[in-house]
Design an enzyme around this catalytic site. Sequence first.
Site, PDB file in Angstrom:
ATOM      1  N   HIS A  63       0.798  -1.237   0.000  1.00  0.00           N
ATOM      2  CA  HIS A  63       0.000   0.000   0.000  1.00  0.00           C
ATOM      3  C   HIS A  63       0.825   1.280   0.000  1.00  0.00           C
ATOM      4  CE1 HIS A  63       0.972  -0.118   4.261  1.00  0.00           C
ATOM      5  NE2 HIS A  63       0.595   1.142   4.353  1.00  0.00           N
TER       6      HIS A  63
HETATM    7  C1  UD1 Z   1      -1.887   5.496   6.116  1.00  0.00           C
HETATM    8  C2  UD1 Z   1      -0.521   5.948   6.635  1.00  0.00           C
HETATM    9  C3  UD1 Z   1       0.487   4.831   6.451  1.00  0.00           C
HETATM   10  C4  UD1 Z   1      -0.008   3.539   7.069  1.00  0.00           C
HETATM   11  C5  UD1 Z   1      -1.383   3.195   6.515  1.00  0.00           C
HETATM   12  C6  UD1 Z   1      -1.952   1.946   7.115  1.00  0.00           C
HETATM   13  C7  UD1 Z   1      -0.045   8.344   6.360  1.00  0.00           C
HETATM   14  C8  UD1 Z   1       0.785   9.319   5.611  1.00  0.00           C
HETATM   15  N1  UD1 Z   1      -0.028   7.088   5.883  1.00  0.00           N
HETATM   16  O1  UD1 Z   1      -1.748   5.266   4.719  1.00  0.00           O
HETATM   17  O2  UD1 Z   1       1.701   5.199   7.073  1.00  0.00           O
HETATM   18  O3  UD1 Z   1       0.909   2.511   6.782  1.00  0.00           O
HETATM   19  O4  UD1 Z   1      -2.270   4.302   6.773  1.00  0.00           O
HETATM   20  O5  UD1 Z   1      -3.139   1.567   6.486  1.00  0.00           O
HETATM   21  O6  UD1 Z   1      -0.666   8.703   7.323  1.00  0.00           O
HETATM   22  N2  UD1 Z   1      -9.374   4.923   2.441  1.00  0.00           N
HETATM   23  C9  UD1 Z   1     -10.578   4.308   2.478  1.00  0.00           C
HETATM   24  N3  UD1 Z   1     -11.085   3.987   3.700  1.00  0.00           N
HETATM   25  C10 UD1 Z   1     -10.458   4.262   4.866  1.00  0.00           C
HETATM   26  C11 UD1 Z   1      -9.221   4.910   4.801  1.00  0.00           C
HETATM   27  C12 UD1 Z   1      -8.682   5.226   3.578  1.00  0.00           C
HETATM   28  O7  UD1 Z   1     -11.182   4.024   1.460  1.00  0.00           O
HETATM   29  O8  UD1 Z   1     -11.000   3.942   5.940  1.00  0.00           O
HETATM   30  C13 UD1 Z   1      -8.774   5.245   1.110  1.00  0.00           C
HETATM   31  C14 UD1 Z   1      -9.032   6.656   0.661  1.00  0.00           C
HETATM   32  O9  UD1 Z   1      -9.219   6.641  -0.714  1.00  0.00           O
HETATM   33  C15 UD1 Z   1      -7.735   7.335   0.976  1.00  0.00           C
HETATM   34  C16 UD1 Z   1      -6.718   6.241   0.762  1.00  0.00           C
HETATM   35  O10 UD1 Z   1      -7.371   5.043   1.181  1.00  0.00           O
HETATM   36  O11 UD1 Z   1      -7.499   8.449   0.151  1.00  0.00           O
HETATM   37  C17 UD1 Z   1      -5.456   6.420   1.581  1.00  0.00           C
HETATM   38  O12 UD1 Z   1      -5.774   6.591   2.974  1.00  0.00           O
HETATM   39  P1  UD1 Z   1      -4.789   7.451   3.916  1.00  0.00           P
HETATM   40  O13 UD1 Z   1      -5.229   7.371   5.329  1.00  0.00           O
HETATM   41  O14 UD1 Z   1      -4.624   8.821   3.339  1.00  0.00           O
HETATM   42  O15 UD1 Z   1      -3.401   6.754   3.733  1.00  0.00           O
HETATM   43  P2  UD1 Z   1      -3.016   5.207   3.775  1.00  0.00           P
HETATM   44  O16 UD1 Z   1      -2.536   4.834   2.426  1.00  0.00           O
HETATM   45  O17 UD1 Z   1      -4.103   4.396   4.411  1.00  0.00           O
END
Ligand code: UD1
Length: 384
Positions: free
Chosen positions: A220
């Site tokens: 991811h």
């Molecule tokens: C975040 C952390 C990363 C961690 C990861 C664990 C940062 C910079 N990154 O990355 O260090 O390893 O979490 O999972 O904080 N989304 C959903 N549902 C959710 C959450 C996210 O659909 O409940 C999707 C959204 O499209 C979002 C994307 O996932 O834009 C990324 O989510 P985000 O929290 O921004 O970063 P992660 O890639 O999850």
Amino acid sequence: MLRIETRKIDCVVGARPNFVKIAPILRAISKRRNLGARLIHTGQHYDATMNAVFFDELGIPNADINLEVGSGTGTEQTARIMLRLEPVLAAERPDLVLVVGDVNSTMATALVAAKLHIPIAHVEAGLRSFDRSMPEEINRLVTDRLATLLFVTERSAIDNLIKEGVDAGRIKFVGNVMIDSVHACLDRAVPARQTLREIGAGAAFLNAVSKIGFGYVTLHRPSNVDDPVRLKSAIEALGEVSQKIPLIFPIHPRTEAMIATAGVAELLGHARICTTPPLSYLRALGLMREAKLVITDSGGVQEETTALGVPCLTIRDNTERPATIDQGTNELVGTSATALISAVENILSTGGKRGRIPELWDGNTSVRIVDGICDYFSALGSRH
Ligand code: UD1
């Protein structure tokens, strides 16, 4: 009668790996009469599979406050957390704000607390990949710069912090709190066979698993999934690996979205790869424990596999967690498909790295963290 003053700690979490770290800390705090905790959730992760299921399985009480910030760019997310958290912290003025890990919620919270002159404890301080293109590296650097108490998981982190000029008296080597959760939950981990049934793995896949075993995959990191060319080549490499060992691949929402954008879903369909939406903590733990090997770009998974003694191949050029390489079962394979495949072949023929458990990854880190916090409050008290 002697009155014991209760110190208030605001624990702030936002993303999946934070939940795994905060669960044992909250339990340890609840056992101290002189400490009271409030749990604040930023809402960075919000889907049931990324959030509620972790609270249930890890026995985390409902958050006292949810800031419901949701997704966005790193800057949007950080800004929203700061704007919504400031009045919450300002109204209550806790004695300490505790943050864990390196996600956007961690850094945003540290900035707000620092501006309100509230001391900060950072759990998992000092880790450095020395790669500022990773959002987490920026989050680590900023949070550590602002923290009062720095709890570290491995000795490399102490060296990093000292080199950055942090006063040694503020650094506490306590071990890895994520491993407290592994210890607390391992006997409830869901057997792989049950998870495979639940996620609807086909008969041919199950048959291959019963003969050869399986590999467990997570992917991811923006550096691996956000660029369609890089993502395609990673998935092609997994396809090749799956010819040697069947793979179970829970797909993170970020990766899911990028697979659709890059139009590479078909590649996964042809391979001996069983995909599923994100899995709960107990299911993931059960799969990791029984896997022949793990392929990942996650920080937490590098540590969990070291604790479980399962060979781990990390699809990155660096790691901020060198103990998993020097002492544990982790190996960096970079982003080359050839390197990944030959490392998989090596594990299948030799059993892979054995490793040993790093110092203080013993399941008691949360108690040492809370001891460190109590010592800090005692020292403050004696100065008054
Ligand atoms: C975040 C952390 C990363 C961690 C990861 C664990 C940062 C910079 N990154 O990355 O260090 O390893 O979490 O999972 O904080 N989304 C959903 N549902 C959710 C959450 C996210 O659909 O409940 C999707 C959204 O499209 C979002 C994307 O996932 O834009 C990324 O989510 P985000 O929290 O921004 O970063 P992660 O890639 O999850």
